[in-house]
Enzyme design. Sequence first.
Site, mmCIF file in Angstrom:
data_model
loop_
_atom_site.group_PDB
_atom_site.id
_atom_site.type_symbol
_atom_site.label_atom_id
_atom_site.label_comp_id
_atom_site.label_asym_id
_atom_site.label_seq_id
_atom_site.Cartn_x
_atom_site.Cartn_y
_atom_site.Cartn_z
ATOM 1 C CG PHE A 105 47.494 53.248 44.989
ATOM 2 C CD1 PHE A 105 46.114 53.268 44.949
ATOM 3 C CD2 PHE A 105 48.117 52.078 45.399
ATOM 4 C CE1 PHE A 105 45.360 52.160 45.304
ATOM 5 C CE2 PHE A 105 47.374 50.956 45.766
ATOM 6 C CZ PHE A 105 45.993 51.000 45.712
ATOM 7 C CE LYS A 106 44.710 49.816 42.808
ATOM 8 N NZ LYS A 106 44.398 48.697 43.647
#
Length: 464
Positions: free
Chosen positions: A111-112
């Site tokens: 998700f980063k």
Amino acid sequence: MQYISTRGRVEAKGFIDTVLMGLADDGGLMVPAEIPVVAEATLQKWKTLSYEELFLEIFSLYINDEIPIEELRQLVSRSYSSFRTPEVTPVHQLNDSLYILELFHGPTFAFKDVALQFMGEFYSYISKKQNKIIHILGATSGDTGAAAIQGVRGKEGIKICILHPHQKVSKVQELQMTTVDDENVLNLSVKGNFDDCQRVIKELFADLDFKGKYHLRAINSINFVRILAQTVYYFYAYLQINKGDQLPKINFCVPSGNFGNIFSGYLAKRMGLPVNKLIIATNENNILERFVKTGEYKPGEFKSTHSPSMDIQVASNFERYLYYFLGEDTAKVSAYMQDLQQNGKITVSQEDLAKVQQDFAAYGASNEQCLEVIEEYKKTYDYLLDPHTACGIAACKAQASEGEVTVTFATAHPAKFDEAIRLVGITQQFPPQIEHLFTLPQHQKVVEHDKAEIVRELEAFYKL
Ligand SMILES: Cc1ncc(COP(=O)(O)O)c(C=O)c1O
Ligand SMILES: N[C@@H](CCOP(=O)(O)O)C(=O)O
């Protein structure tokens, strides 16, 4: 929009200066002086927007025209062109009450990437536009580092140093970071855990002479732009699921460590997104769960688990929540943070605990449960969860009530955590972008958990 520090001892700043400052100069975290509220009619209009259009709408509420909209549009378009799906963060329905928000379609499969692809473009833009030196310093338990490096590798005017805990990240995470051979990248593998890495970088950011001399910039979620970029997918997921005229409340269940991702959800809720429960999912490093259940925030003993990216005891963004929870009273926040430093814990009253429990539910999955959930979901839905997402599902099972709709975040692709997947007896095929990493040479320097040694490495790397 002006930005202020949770500790109240920094002059109010605009958006770009807030991003450049990263950690507030008084040791606090930057927050918007006021949270903009989105009207229901606006939410209805946003239902037809693409991910990128929605990003522009949300950012426009925060950036004070400091970036001309056409330039911002280009930055956003470049940021998300590297994603493997045009929806950026697609929603996958598993049953009537459970959706998975897939946040792993970016270049490093976690998700980063969603915030850090944008941050890479943004830092590059500021470096050129304002002729600023950008020397990024970050700490990672594996995913932030890989995504941040990918976001800025080879970019002119930018250098990046990432500290990761030696042998405490997954093999794929290590390869993603250390096979990058661009000269503007330095990987320090620190003999310690993630909290040790985070503590060192926070101390260096708090040393204003050092920070100024070496032009240090933050990419961790201490930087408010990370939080803001992450709010976009809460809105996007909600609007994808609720296409009709109604705006019902739904739950979000978020695998949590540094409390950045779920804090973005808290912000989205305060902006007017119809959120019912915000469920904090942790692993056996369950400081956040203990806080929500008992009112005591006390870092405990570090444990290595099957979800190593959440092996975190001291959750950076907890201070942002404290600020709102304490009625935006910066003196109280400073006193609580001092308490944490001096006495090793923060305790809230039973009355205040009731308030916390209105804001969050929480559940910590054991290692065993994490593997059980992976196995169960593979069998039931033929859907392979990564171990962090599996902790999310375990928390959803424990905290979502019948009749509620929950979006659980898939924060990483299972290929990043094959160590856990193999324990369940599942053999997965790696995506080619990951498979080829195993053939490349690695570049990293192993260092002691020793601030002086780390400083020497940084000085040599950043030297002008
Ligand atoms: C895969 C994964 N899931 C969950 C988390 C926890 O997110 P946060 O730190 O924003 O709470 C992280 C990293 O922190 C992560 O890398
Ligand atoms: N799990 C994170 C830890 C750092 O979190 P951040 O959101 O503050 O960058 C990681 O993967 O590094």
